[in-house]
Design a protein around this motif. Structure first.
Motif, short mmCIF file in Angstrom:
data_model
loop_
_atom_site.label_atom_id
_atom_site.label_comp_id
_atom_site.label_asym_id
_atom_site.label_seq_id
_atom_site.Cartn_x
_atom_site.Cartn_y
_atom_site.Cartn_z
N LYS A 188 0.89 -1.19 -0.02
CA LYS A 188 0.02 -0.07 0.01
C LYS A 188 0.65 1.36 -0.10
CE LYS A 188 -4.12 -1.82 2.40
NZ LYS A 188 -4.92 -1.83 3.59
N THR A 189 0.44 2.46 -0.90
CA THR A 189 1.05 3.51 -0.83
C THR A 189 0.45 4.55 0.21
OG1 THR A 189 1.45 3.28 -3.30
CG2 THR A 189 1.68 5.53 -2.22
N CYS A 190 1.45 5.40 0.96
CA CYS A 190 0.95 5.96 2.14
C CYS A 190 1.71 7.43 2.15
CB CYS A 190 1.33 5.33 3.30
SG CYS A 190 2.58 5.22 3.93
N LYS A 192 3.94 9.93 3.98
CA LYS A 192 4.84 9.74 5.12
C LYS A 192 5.33 11.00 5.71
CE LYS A 192 9.67 7.41 5.92
NZ LYS A 192 10.56 6.76 5.50
N LEU A 205 2.59 7.51 9.17
CA LEU A 205 2.23 6.96 7.83
C LEU A 205 0.82 6.79 7.69
CD1 LEU A 205 5.00 4.25 7.97
CD2 LEU A 205 4.98 5.96 6.40
N MET A 206 0.25 7.33 6.46
CA MET A 206 -1.19 7.72 6.56
C MET A 206 -1.75 6.98 5.13
SD MET A 206 -1.82 11.34 8.21
CE MET A 206 -3.21 11.22 8.78
N ILE A 207 -2.37 6.12 5.08
CA ILE A 207 -3.25 5.74 3.98
C ILE A 207 -4.23 6.73 3.20
CG2 ILE A 207 -4.65 3.75 3.00
CD1 ILE A 207 -1.91 2.85 3.71
N LEU A 218 -6.64 11.14 4.67
CA LEU A 218 -5.54 10.47 5.40
C LEU A 218 -5.54 9.89 6.59
CD1 LEU A 218 -2.95 13.27 4.05
CD2 LEU A 218 -3.63 11.08 2.91
N SER A 220 -4.26 7.03 9.69
CA SER A 220 -2.98 6.33 10.13
C SER A 220 -3.68 5.23 11.16
CB SER A 220 -2.22 7.25 11.04
OG SER A 220 -2.76 7.48 12.15
N ALA A 228 0.12 1.18 8.39
CA ALA A 228 0.13 2.76 8.83
C ALA A 228 0.04 3.01 10.06
CB ALA A 228 -1.11 3.40 7.83
#
Length: 292
Positions: A188-190, A192, A205-207, A218, A220, A228
């Protein structure tokens, strides 16, 4: 048993020792998704950014084309439908953060305000980091927001993007964070955000996802190490790396726009209880509007 670096403030040593006792030892090469800049043992402010640039043999770009905390929102790897629905104003803000005015207000849960005061007295006021006002701010206070890029002197490639925020009326530094994109072990991309601390950092780190009205969300809210969430990182007295995932702490930001006015609400939670809420009003600078 390993120990934190001894020659530092006692309160810093205690918190770092807690991370060593409750966290896990890591090899930084195996956790690149988590690794970010560590702070000095003293203040974390603009002086630190200059010192960090010199240490890393980087230059501070004054006329960089990239003036956003995220160079391209395409890198969030949202679905095609989500990206099409994402507010254009929100995209412009993240890709050109420097071209916007920010105002904010703060509302504390009174049960947690004491912890905020304690945090500021023990750490934040001294190191100019995570320095959240401990009084509620009902009327919007103007934030001075600066994007500072550190780049390779040969290729001009941006290596680090610092977002430096302070209260305009008082000069009080609130955050000095390094922003970018990271890929979790799950793929998964987050988003940062790394906040340098003495001999370590705090990393969030937030999705990303997109709401029904085109707002960017966003979150976490992870469950385990590798998800995250909020992490502490540090180096011990032997130079070994340690990290602690704080499952109980969660950060959720919702940012959207209506009639060219961007608004955002950021909620910090601890043990599923609301600690405080930031509300932001964001507008493009006039010269940016005229040139677009």
């Amino acid at each position: 048993m390993r120990f934190a670096y001894p020659m530092q403030k006692f309160q810093d040593w205690v918190t770092q020792q807690w991370v060593i006792l409750r966290g896990k030892k890591i090899n930084p090469e195996d956790f690149l998704w988590l690794i970010g800049p560590f702070g000095n043992l003293d203040a974390i402010g603009k002086d630190y950014i200059h010192q960090f640039a010199e240490k890393q043999n980087l230059i501070i770009q004054k006329d960089s084309e990239s003036k956003g905390i995220i160079p391209s929102m395409q890198k969030l790897n949202l679905s095609e439908t989500e990206f099409e629905n994402l507010s254009e104003s929100v995209i412009q803000f993240y890709e050109n953060t420097d071209g916007h005015h920010l105002q904010f207000s703060v509302q504390w849960n009174p049960f947690f305000k004491f912890f905020g005061i304690l945090l500021n007295k023990l750490f934040s006021n001294r190191i100019n980091q995570l320095n959240i006002p401990t009084k509620n701010i009902d009327d919007s206070e103007t934030l001075k927001s600066e994007i500072i890029n550190l780049a390779d002197p040969v290729t001009n490639e941006v290596k680090y993007t610092f977002w430096f925020r302070s209260i305009q009326s008082t000069g009080q530094v609130i955050y000095s964070g390094v922003y970018g994109i990271s890929t979790l072990p799950s793929g998964k991309t987050c988003v940062k955000a790394v906040f340098p601390l003495p001999n370590g950092n705090a990393t969030v780190l937030m999705i990303p996802s997109v709401g029904e009205n085109g707002e960017l969300i966003l979150d976490s809210s992870g469950e385990k190490f590798g998800d995250a969430g909020f992490y502490f990182l540090l180096k011990d007295s032997k130079g070994e790396y340690w990290s602690k995932f704080i499952k109980s702490f969660r950060d959720r930001l919702i940012i959207g726009s209506e009639n060219d006015i961007i608004s955002a609400e950021q909620t910090l939670m601890l043990w599923n209880l609301k600690v405080l809420t930031f509300k932001y009003k964001i507008q493009q600078k006039i010269n940016q509007q005229n040139s677009s």
